[in-house]
Scaffold this motif. Sequence first.
Motif, PDB file in Angstrom:
ATOM      1  N   SER A 104       0.790  -1.194  -0.086  1.00  0.00           N
ATOM      2  CA  SER A 104       0.134   0.035  -0.588  1.00  0.00           C
ATOM      3  C   SER A 104       0.842   1.368   0.236  1.00  0.00           C
ATOM      4  O   SER A 104       1.579   1.047   0.452  1.00  0.00           O
ATOM      5  CB  SER A 104      -0.757  -0.112   1.038  1.00  0.00           C
ATOM      6  OG  SER A 104      -1.852   0.994   1.670  1.00  0.00           O
ATOM      7  N   SER A 119      -4.692   1.302  -0.759  1.00  0.00           N
ATOM      8  CA  SER A 119      -4.656   0.724   0.319  1.00  0.00           C
ATOM      9  C   SER A 119      -4.876  -0.587  -0.106  1.00  0.00           C
ATOM     10  O   SER A 119      -5.519  -0.774  -0.771  1.00  0.00           O
ATOM     11  CB  SER A 119      -5.987   1.040   1.456  1.00  0.00           C
ATOM     12  OG  SER A 119      -7.277   0.984   0.017  1.00  0.00           O
ATOM     13  N   VAL A 120      -4.284  -1.962   1.025  1.00  0.00           N
ATOM     14  CA  VAL A 120      -4.907  -3.046   0.528  1.00  0.00           C
ATOM     15  C   VAL A 120      -4.942  -3.842   2.195  1.00  0.00           C
ATOM     16  O   VAL A 120      -5.087  -3.381   3.149  1.00  0.00           O
ATOM     17  CB  VAL A 120      -3.281  -3.756   0.532  1.00  0.00           C
ATOM     18  CG1 VAL A 120      -3.360  -5.034   0.393  1.00  0.00           C
ATOM     19  CG2 VAL A 120      -2.859  -3.462  -0.931  1.00  0.00           C
TER      20      VAL A 120
END
Length: 306
Positions: A253, A296-297
């Motif tokens: 991310s 984002s992850v």
Amino acid sequence: MKKWLLFFVIGLFLFSCTKKNGKEMKTHSGFRYVLYTESNGSKVKMGDYVTIDMVYKNSADSVLFDSRNGKLPLRFQMERIPFLGSFEDGLLNLAINDSATFFVPADSLYNYLYKGKDVRSVVPQEKTGFTPKTYLKFDIKVVNVQPYEKAEVEMLIEQSEEEKSEQKQLNKFIYEHGFDLKPSADGYFLKMLEEGSGDAVDSGKIITIEYTGRFLNGKIFDGTKSPDQAYQFVSGTHRVIKGWELAMKNLKSGARFTLVLPSRLAYGADGILKTSDATYIVPPNTPVIFDITILSVEEVPSMSGR
């Protein structure tokens, strides 16, 4: 009974308008069509590759699709009949150089395209060109018919030539833009602009990205415009192009990078066709570039609380 009676009445009207220009026929499954030219060749069979010109219109004669707007005629394999009364059903009655108009029930085509799909992606029938209780007119000219084996060999030869041409384009682009890069083992080029510091991309995680897709000449064909329009997908589910899955695996991310993909890792020999006018958003066998930021992850939310 009333619904099918209405179909029958509408069908008789449509056929009466065109019958004088062709011969009224009926398929084995029972729906009618008008045949304009007929050859003595072998009819299309299941498994054959068929090349056609096709225009289809709604009941008001508004053109919904015209394959002649594309660079090449439509070419596809006859793998199955999606529903009785479809234009594919009718193709089994034609041979090379034949032309005909098939009258396909709009309700049947709409149900085939949308029934059982995610409700978020379903367009109400009244907002499509598939007017309820009418017919769509498919004007078709059969350009070529090839047995599976012959078509596959021909496509392999064509693919080999396309791949050579495409590789030259990629090599030229990499050299001219000063990318000190070598292709990965999978064949893509990745230029890291900023290393991420967050969670790593892994199968089964929700990935949120911003991206811009462009051709080698710089022309943009797709992308997100702002963070509130970011794109999400679940990694490892094969819902995005193969090059994305391969390149983003194990990135983190916050990563920002440029990804150069050969067509086989992007949109392949099919490209992306704009069905409204049969022009290509991404032409077949076209290498592409993506500028991507992984925002984002995240883990997929647990369903245990439901």
